[in-house]
Design an enzyme around this catalytic site. Structure first.
Site, PDB file in Angstrom:
ATOM      1  N   ARG A  50      -5.326  12.659   0.988  1.00  0.00           N
ATOM      2  CA  ARG A  50      -6.455  11.753   1.144  1.00  0.00           C
ATOM      3  C   ARG A  50      -7.144  11.529  -0.203  1.00  0.00           C
ATOM      4  O   ARG A  50      -7.267  12.476  -1.020  1.00  0.00           O
ATOM      5  CB  ARG A  50      -7.440  12.394   2.140  1.00  0.00           C
ATOM      6  CG  ARG A  50      -8.647  11.567   2.496  1.00  0.00           C
ATOM      7  CD  ARG A  50      -8.288  10.250   3.100  1.00  0.00           C
ATOM      8  NE  ARG A  50      -9.192   9.854   4.170  1.00  0.00           N
ATOM      9  CZ  ARG A  50      -9.374   8.578   4.505  1.00  0.00           C
ATOM     10  NH1 ARG A  50      -8.745   7.606   3.859  1.00  0.00           N
ATOM     11  NH2 ARG A  50     -10.167   8.277   5.521  1.00  0.00           N
TER      12      ARG A  50
ATOM     13  N   GLY B 274       0.824  -1.220   0.000  1.00  0.00           N
ATOM     14  CA  GLY B 274       0.000   0.000   0.000  1.00  0.00           C
ATOM     15  C   GLY B 274       0.847   1.254   0.000  1.00  0.00           C
ATOM     16  O   GLY B 274       0.426   2.313   0.467  1.00  0.00           O
ATOM     17  N   VAL B 275       2.058   1.157  -0.583  1.00  0.00           N
ATOM     18  CA  VAL B 275       2.998   2.290  -0.535  1.00  0.00           C
ATOM     19  C   VAL B 275       2.495   3.495  -1.327  1.00  0.00           C
ATOM     20  O   VAL B 275       2.850   4.637  -1.022  1.00  0.00           O
ATOM     21  CB  VAL B 275       4.403   1.823  -1.029  1.00  0.00           C
ATOM     22  CG1 VAL B 275       4.418   1.592  -2.538  1.00  0.00           C
ATOM     23  CG2 VAL B 275       5.495   2.778  -0.610  1.00  0.00           C
ATOM     24  N   THR B 276       1.634   3.254  -2.329  1.00  0.00           N
ATOM     25  CA  THR B 276       1.145   4.377  -3.150  1.00  0.00           C
ATOM     26  C   THR B 276      -0.038   5.105  -2.502  1.00  0.00           C
ATOM     27  O   THR B 276      -0.498   6.116  -3.023  1.00  0.00           O
ATOM     28  CB  THR B 276       0.676   3.876  -4.533  1.00  0.00           C
ATOM     29  OG1 THR B 276      -0.300   2.840  -4.318  1.00  0.00           O
ATOM     30  CG2 THR B 276       1.821   3.319  -5.349  1.00  0.00           C
ATOM     31  N   GLY B 277      -0.521   4.584  -1.382  1.00  0.00           N
ATOM     32  CA  GLY B 277      -1.689   5.178  -0.729  1.00  0.00           C
ATOM     33  C   GLY B 277      -1.320   6.373   0.143  1.00  0.00           C
ATOM     34  O   GLY B 277      -0.144   6.740   0.274  1.00  0.00           O
ATOM     35  N   GLN B 278      -2.348   6.965   0.739  1.00  0.00           N
ATOM     36  CA  GLN B 278      -2.115   8.114   1.629  1.00  0.00           C
ATOM     37  C   GLN B 278      -1.087   7.761   2.713  1.00  0.00           C
ATOM     38  O   GLN B 278      -0.053   8.427   2.870  1.00  0.00           O
ATOM     39  CB  GLN B 278      -3.429   8.532   2.302  1.00  0.00           C
ATOM     40  CG  GLN B 278      -3.215   9.577   3.417  1.00  0.00           C
ATOM     41  CD  GLN B 278      -4.463   9.863   4.230  1.00  0.00           C
ATOM     42  OE1 GLN B 278      -5.096  10.874   4.018  1.00  0.00           O
ATOM     43  NE2 GLN B 278      -4.810   9.004   5.172  1.00  0.00           N
TER      44      GLN B 278
ATOM     45  N   LYS C 272     -11.772  -6.745   7.442  1.00  0.00           N
ATOM     46  CA  LYS C 272     -10.711  -6.254   8.335  1.00  0.00           C
ATOM     47  C   LYS C 272     -10.724  -6.988   9.681  1.00  0.00           C
ATOM     48  O   LYS C 272      -9.700  -7.104  10.342  1.00  0.00           O
ATOM     49  CB  LYS C 272     -10.857  -4.748   8.542  1.00  0.00           C
ATOM     50  CG  LYS C 272     -10.375  -3.917   7.362  1.00  0.00           C
ATOM     51  CD  LYS C 272      -8.850  -3.811   7.342  1.00  0.00           C
ATOM     52  CE  LYS C 272      -8.356  -2.863   6.267  1.00  0.00           C
ATOM     53  NZ  LYS C 272      -6.887  -2.717   6.267  1.00  0.00           N
TER      54      LYS C 272
ATOM     55  N   TYR D 255     -16.352  -4.287   4.201  1.00  0.00           N
ATOM     56  CA  TYR D 255     -14.977  -3.851   4.501  1.00  0.00           C
ATOM     57  C   TYR D 255     -14.610  -4.210   5.940  1.00  0.00           C
ATOM     58  O   TYR D 255     -13.558  -4.806   6.199  1.00  0.00           O
ATOM     59  CB  TYR D 255     -14.876  -2.330   4.274  1.00  0.00           C
ATOM     60  CG  TYR D 255     -13.628  -1.689   4.839  1.00  0.00           C
ATOM     61  CD1 TYR D 255     -12.412  -1.747   4.150  1.00  0.00           C
ATOM     62  CD2 TYR D 255     -13.652  -1.007   6.063  1.00  0.00           C
ATOM     63  CE1 TYR D 255     -11.264  -1.145   4.668  1.00  0.00           C
ATOM     64  CE2 TYR D 255     -12.508  -0.412   6.577  1.00  0.00           C
ATOM     65  CZ  TYR D 255     -11.322  -0.479   5.876  1.00  0.00           C
ATOM     66  OH  TYR D 255     -10.181   0.112   6.392  1.00  0.00           O
TER      67      TYR D 255
ATOM     68  N   THR E  51      -8.628  -1.113  11.885  1.00  0.00           N
ATOM     69  CA  THR E  51      -9.491   0.062  11.732  1.00  0.00           C
ATOM     70  C   THR E  51     -10.584   0.185  12.790  1.00  0.00           C
ATOM     71  O   THR E  51     -11.109  -0.826  13.275  1.00  0.00           O
ATOM     72  CB  THR E  51     -10.160   0.028  10.331  1.00  0.00           C
ATOM     73  OG1 THR E  51     -11.230   0.976  10.299  1.00  0.00           O
ATOM     74  CG2 THR E  51     -10.765  -1.332  10.016  1.00  0.00           C
TER      75      THR E  51
ATOM     76  N   GLU F 170     -13.415   0.863  12.095  1.00  0.00           N
ATOM     77  CA  GLU F 170     -14.641   0.293  11.512  1.00  0.00           C
ATOM     78  C   GLU F 170     -14.998  -1.042  12.174  1.00  0.00           C
ATOM     79  O   GLU F 170     -16.143  -1.487  12.073  1.00  0.00           O
ATOM     80  CB  GLU F 170     -14.468   0.094  10.010  1.00  0.00           C
ATOM     81  CG  GLU F 170     -14.492   1.385   9.200  1.00  0.00           C
ATOM     82  CD  GLU F 170     -15.871   2.022   9.130  1.00  0.00           C
ATOM     83  OE1 GLU F 170     -16.833   1.325   8.805  1.00  0.00           O
ATOM     84  OE2 GLU F 170     -15.970   3.228   9.404  1.00  0.00           O
TER      85      GLU F 170
ATOM     86  N   ASP G 172       1.057  -8.252  -5.753  1.00  0.00           N
ATOM     87  CA  ASP G 172      -0.363  -7.957  -5.550  1.00  0.00           C
ATOM     88  C   ASP G 172      -0.844  -8.749  -4.336  1.00  0.00           C
ATOM     89  O   ASP G 172      -0.453  -9.909  -4.162  1.00  0.00           O
ATOM     90  CB  ASP G 172      -1.161  -8.364  -6.801  1.00  0.00           C
ATOM     91  CG  ASP G 172      -2.558  -7.777  -6.791  1.00  0.00           C
ATOM     92  OD1 ASP G 172      -2.833  -6.938  -7.667  1.00  0.00           O
ATOM     93  OD2 ASP G 172      -3.364  -8.142  -5.915  1.00  0.00           O
TER      94      ASP G 172
ATOM     95  N   LEU H 287      -0.287  -2.186   4.702  1.00  0.00           N
ATOM     96  CA  LEU H 287      -1.275  -1.105   4.547  1.00  0.00           C
ATOM     97  C   LEU H 287      -2.186  -1.322   3.337  1.00  0.00           C
ATOM     98  O   LEU H 287      -3.191  -0.629   3.199  1.00  0.00           O
ATOM     99  CB  LEU H 287      -0.564   0.247   4.377  1.00  0.00           C
ATOM    100  CG  LEU H 287       0.546   0.601   5.370  1.00  0.00           C
ATOM    101  CD1 LEU H 287       1.033   2.016   5.109  1.00  0.00           C
ATOM    102  CD2 LEU H 287       0.047   0.491   6.801  1.00  0.00           C
TER     103      LEU H 287
END
Ligand code: NAP
Ligand code: GDD
Length: 365
Positions: free
Chosen positions: A189, A11-15, A158, A154, A130, A132, A61, A83
């Site tokens: 974000r 998830g390195v490209t995420g926020q 999680k 989701y 999370t 959530e 992936d 992440l």
């Protein structure tokens, strides 16, 4: 090389992945990230890091065990930050199976990739869990002992991630932990999460580029923090003397309506709220125009409406300050960023238009 810190971030490209990369590089880590192949090269959040000597990217992936086993074997990480996720709650109702594969089974794949490479004694693992999980909340505020009641595909996915991390900790004595993070936002974000949707729209409306912002449940309560502050906590959790799970939150709650009021204020528009439910409207006090309206399109089949975290454990045991950036500062910095972005996009599109004109006239070959 025994003491070298090597981090692998999914998830390195995420926020969060982008801020965590910056944070770990500043601490002298060798940082590796996994990226997926995409038909458009969209790595905006980490573009400034590419080419940095200690920063490396690998194709893999979360749905592909073999790719994860290979990258973990090649990188030999001392810390993994998991992440990667289909992270949008609303989208998880549209793509529940994909969400389960990435957000639930993906966690298992990472754990097994570590075991397959015999790194379970040397590699610590952070799992992006999370708030959530509390879902249809059973108490407020929520802490590490609050029962879970997931309330979306989701959150259910999680929840599996949370329990499989705990299971591998107990069964194989692995140093793997979950950070139960409450909502955290930033100028990076994603644009369909409510805060960024609001700050971008406020900037566009203030600059005459949009007429009205449509939102869903304005009464929903969130404990919003700043993503840059939260990535420090991910690292602190892995530096702790024992593997444990932590709630990370500010301890302060606001409604979506309050977020919008403050965001529009920073964009130079004072809002007055009129009506109720689907008929509620945010009106620009100066012009009398409706600039915020409610649309059922943004209601969820089940919505989590009362998240409020108790960060006492993280404060005491990790020495983390949950109020480094306040709610007011967070909203201000996001709006300030988006006011500049909208103005710059406008300038860029003017250049683009000119270029198109020149091309048409045959001035640029
Ligand atoms: P984000 O901006 O949506 O980033 C998600 C990342 O996961 C992206 O890098 C994405 O890659 C990657 N990803 C998705 N599917 C993948 C797959 N199949 N294989 C490999 N990579 C994949 O999310 P975020 O806000 O940074 O959140 C980071 C993590 O924390 C997520 O797990 C999220 O669920 C969790 N979390 C977030 C918050 C919050 O408030 N932000 C709170 C609690 C927990 P692409 O760029 O290729 O799409
Ligand atoms: N996205 C969105 N768009 N949400 C809206 C809108 C809208 O137009 N109008 C109201 N909301 C409400 C949602 O119903 C929800 O109650 C709240 O605003 C926050 O929605 P999001 O910003 O989409 O975030 P989230 O809380 O559902 O999920 C985020 O935080 C979780 C941690 O609690 C994501 O980052 C998750 O990945 C993360 O786990």
């Amino acid at each position: 090389m025994a003491n070298k810190n090597i981090a692998l971030i999914t998830g390195v490209t995420g926020q969060d992945g982008s801020y965590l990369s910056e944070f770990l590089l500043s601490k002298g880590y060798e940082v590796h990230g996994i990226i997926r192949r995409s038909s458009v090269d969209y790595r905006e959040r980490i573009a400034h890091l590419e080419g940095t000597p200690n920063f490396h990217l690998h194709y893999a992936d979360m749905g592909d065990s073999m790719s994860l086993v290979k990258v973990v074997g090649k990188v030999q990480p001392t810390e993994i930050y998991n992440l990667a996720a289909q992270s949008h709650v609303q989208v998880s109702f549209d793509s529940p199976e994909f969400t389960a594969d990435v957000d639930a089974t993906g966690v298992l794949r990472i754990l097994e990739a570590v075991r397959t490479n015999h790194l379970e004694k040397t590699c610590r693992i952070y799992q992006a869990s999370t708030s959530e999980l509390y879902g249809k909340v059973e108490e407020v505020p929520q802490n590490e002992n609050t029962p879970f009641h997931p309330y979306s595909p989701y959150a259910v996915a999680k929840l599996y991630g949370f329990w499989i991390i705990k299971e591998y900790r107990e069964a194989y004595n692995m140093f793997c932990c979950s950070g139960i993070l409450f909502n955290h936002e930033s100028e990076r974000r994603g644009e369909t999460f409510v805060t960024r949707k609001i700050t971008l729209a406020a900037a566009r409306i203030a600059q005459g580029k949009q007429d009205c912002l449509y939102l869903g449940n304005l009464d929903s309560l969130r404990d919003w923090g700043y993503a840059k502050d939260y990535v420090e906590c991910m690292w602190l959790i892995l530096q702790h003397d024992k593997p444990e799970d932590f709630v990370i939150a500010t301890g302060v709650q606001h409604t979506v309506r309050e977020f919008a009021t403050l965001a529009f204020h920073h964009a130079g528009i004072e809002l007055r709220w009129e009506g109720e439910g689907i008929n509620e409207k945010g009106i620009d006090v100066k012009t009398g125009r409706t600039v915020v309206a409610v649309s059922e399109d943004f209601y969820r089949p089940t919505d989590v409406v009362n998240l409020w975290g108790d960060p006492t454990k993280a404060k005491k045991e990790l020495g983390w300050n949950p109020q480094t950036t306040t709610f007011e500062q967070l909203v201000a910095l996001m709006v300030e960023h988006d006011m500049k972005k909208v103005a710059a996009d406008e300038a860029a599109s003017r250049v683009h238009t000119n270029l198109a004109e020149y091309l048409e006239k045959g001035l640029v070959k």
